[in-house]
Design a protein around this motif. Sequence first.
Motif, PDB file in Angstrom:
ATOM      1  N   ASP A 152       0.717  -1.483   0.069  1.00 53.48           N
ATOM      2  CA  ASP A 152      -0.316  -0.178  -0.140  1.00 53.48           C
ATOM      3  C   ASP A 152       0.964   1.293   0.186  1.00 53.48           C
ATOM      4  OD1 ASP A 152      -2.826  -1.650  -0.312  1.00 53.48           O
ATOM      5  OD2 ASP A 152      -2.633  -0.893   2.224  1.00 53.48           O
ATOM      6  N   TYR A 153       0.541   2.319  -0.565  1.00 51.49           N
ATOM      7  CA  TYR A 153       1.403   3.795  -0.501  1.00 51.49           C
ATOM      8  C   TYR A 153       1.009   4.058   0.180  1.00 51.49           C
ATOM      9  CZ  TYR A 153       4.201   2.745  -5.213  1.00 51.49           C
ATOM     10  OH  TYR A 153       5.040   2.819  -6.221  1.00 51.49           O
ATOM     11  N   ARG A 641      -8.345   3.370  -0.058  1.00 45.60           N
ATOM     12  CA  ARG A 641      -6.894   3.054  -0.194  1.00 45.60           C
ATOM     13  C   ARG A 641      -5.744   4.031  -0.839  1.00 45.60           C
ATOM     14  NH1 ARG A 641      -8.142  -1.985  -4.144  1.00 45.60           N
ATOM     15  NH2 ARG A 641     -10.298  -0.061  -4.729  1.00 45.60           N
ATOM     16  N   THR A 682      -2.089   9.993  -1.967  1.00 46.77           N
ATOM     17  CA  THR A 682      -1.048   8.939  -2.813  1.00 46.77           C
ATOM     18  C   THR A 682      -2.162   7.633  -2.062  1.00 46.77           C
ATOM     19  OG1 THR A 682       0.489   7.892  -2.172  1.00 46.77           O
ATOM     20  CG2 THR A 682      -0.944   9.390  -0.689  1.00 46.77           C
ATOM     21  N   LYS A 684      -3.737   3.935  -3.612  1.00 44.73           N
ATOM     22  CA  LYS A 684      -4.282   2.676  -4.915  1.00 44.73           C
ATOM     23  C   LYS A 684      -5.319   3.318  -5.790  1.00 44.73           C
ATOM     24  CE  LYS A 684      -2.088  -1.033  -3.837  1.00 44.73           C
ATOM     25  NZ  LYS A 684      -2.099  -2.469  -3.932  1.00 44.73           N
ATOM     26  N   SER A 690      -1.344   2.087  -8.656  1.00 47.94           N
ATOM     27  CA  SER A 690      -0.706   2.618  -7.262  1.00 47.94           C
ATOM     28  C   SER A 690      -0.363   4.379  -7.860  1.00 47.94           C
ATOM     29  CB  SER A 690      -0.008   2.577  -6.648  1.00 47.94           C
ATOM     30  OG  SER A 690      -0.146   1.071  -6.562  1.00 47.94           O
TER      31      SER A 690
END
Length: 820
Positions: A152-153, A641, A682, A684, A690
Amino acid sequence: MLNNKKSFSSGGMAVNRGKKIRSCFINGVFILTFCHAAPALSEQTQKIQFDMPSSDLASALNRYAEKTGMELSYPASMVAGSKSMPLKGSYGVQEGLNELLRGTGLAYRLTGENSVTLEKAPVSKAAGSTTLSGVTVKGQRQYDPNDPYNTDYAVPNANSATKTDTPIMETPVAVQVIPRAVMQDQQAVQLGDAVKNVSGVFQGFTFGGLGEEFMIRGFNTNNANYLDGFRWPASRLTTANAERIEVVKGAAANLYGRIQPGGMINVVTKRPQATPYYALEQQFGSYDLYRTTADATGAVNKDGSLMYRLNLEYLSRNSFRDFAYTDRVFVAPSLTWKVSDRTQLDLDFIHSDENTLEDHGVVASTVTRRPIDIPISRFLGEPSMDKANTKLYNTAVTLNHAFSDSWKMNARFNYLKRDVVDLQHAAPTPLNQNLTAGTLTRNFYGPNSTADSYGGTVNLNGKFSTWGLKHDVLGGWDFYSLDTAISAWSLPPASVGTINIYQPVYGRSGVNLATTPKNFFLSESLYWNGVYFQDQITLFDNLHILGGGRYDWAYQASGNASGVTKSVADAAANLRGVDNQQFSPRVGLLYQPWDWLSLYGNFVESLGSANTATGVGGTVLGPETAEQYEAGFKTEFFDKRLISSVAFYQLTKKNMTVPITGTAFSEAIGEARSEGVEIDVTGKVTDAVSLIATYAYTDASILKGSNEGKRLWNVPRNAGSFWAKYDFQQAAVRGLSMGAGVYFQSQREGDAANTFELPGYGRLDALVKYKLPIAKAKTTLQFNVENLLDHQYYVSTSNSNTFINPGSPRTFMGSVKVEF
């Protein structure tokens, strides 16, 4: 179960299948799904060898599902706080799961050919017992910052802004987090490689890599970065043991004491984990880059109460700059001891030994107002003499204790020893000579520096309710001290040979250290104590009020002595110090009309550097201070996300020292202001895409004092970035990822007097990554390109036209990483 990823809808549930962790909601119940292609459970009669120590149940089930290939689903709350039994030996798939769940009060039930669900184990009813009605547990997407496979970002929580683990959506301060996943995708080696993903943060002068400073909201950090909340003065920080990097913007960082008003960058290190994890990565690239890193963690004893982590780095690389190089050995072991369910003790140690070359870069002309047209590779020092070595030794001890579920205490002590030898030829600053013939005047400075810094902090954090108000209070004390002793050679231009910037000939500076005694000595001391209080109040579940403040007692002193008969003791005898005391308030308000939107504002004051100049009549000048007004909004989309923030701010630095013309005195009337807007996105957009997008408009200028009306140096008015990565989902190319990013900055002033400029630039980077389909050891091949179009640009200056860092030309980096 199909190897290719599929999705279908059933009863309002979206189920995703593929070789990764999935999450979904079923009638309000949060479900974690572990998907891995495998034969049906009924066909799995072979034994599998396991070696799994006792750990938290969620992590154990994760590893078990990946190893066996089953699809496992359950409400996340069902396993919260539970521990698994150790699983060692050969077991069938169902037999092993029974053993893993033994004693947890849970059982499993087959729901398909290769899928099971967890449920409460049936309990025989005693006479008179009552069966309770079913309970529906609501949950939300979980982010595990300690999962080394987390891609994950978007990071939902941050600690640095409040010293508490607070959701970013409930924090009325601008804070950005760069997780490990981003650093891996971009192959970030140093801090500057990572913070390029944050709006309003720009690389400052690095002396060719000896140190790292940054410009945040227009103001210089003065080489003071932070590691786990403690100040690391004038030292580079590697990403080898970094779990994430948290950037707190503006004067809101005043919770950490005397600090520059632009903000702070805090590296949060990797912590020991009970679940075993091992990784080895070999990187290689342009200019003879070779970097080997290793990461290992796991439990030392059977019950998992004693855990370790070890991070190693060996770095060897040259540079596009002539003669420049870096060789570094880095070792970072850590131990965690869970003394009891409520008490934990952490011990961390870091040693770094780095050899490099202090490089002042190229020079600029005040006539053309641009860097002089010479190759960006040209070195203007003396390669045979200009060497630097930095040794760091850091020890930290942390004690965490929970008095109850609502009240917790944290105490930490940190000691950092820094030993530096740094020999350098440099041009005087600023450059005010005619370079038509190319002759550059130089001086020589060669210090041996020893610095000892101590830090300590004690925090008490409690949660309680009063009259419908939820309180999350923090009270604390911290201490910081830094003592520096320098003995050096300091030779003026009259004693040092010149160099021609167009046709350099090395070895003619005339400096001979064997026959020249040291002649300059410096002693510096910095101390402060601070106490602070903070209350995060929640009203109606969607109104969050932050109130608090900090009081500092600070002391800063400096003394020097010149001459071959002098010593550091003479410098210490000449110490002249300044005492400062100040209360710095901080208030913030955040309103969440919906879960996906937060509106916030804050007002903050902070204590900055001491003014050591002498006022009229010998008076002591007050310290630099700052105040900030900020407002903005934050959003969360796509099941949290994708997160974004937009901040509008006005930040004013006051009481800057200004010389009084014609006298030896100064007055604290200088003032500089930075105001603008910052945008950060930032996370997804889909399972495959992403991205990181940033933009900053920064209007930073000097309002009063010297250079009034001039723009602050090294700060672009417009800057931004866009990075995107696509993970292919098709079965034939699953495991393949491709990405690209563009970074741009507009024109910047080179010094406070605005005598020259650095031209604006844009840079394109690219990524190709492939995860090999190997079950037991995750093997990743990766290739990155920086500055793909080979654009020539200049990164930063040090407020001088003789200190300019050029940017790297096209640079390649490849890596092979194995994890298991």
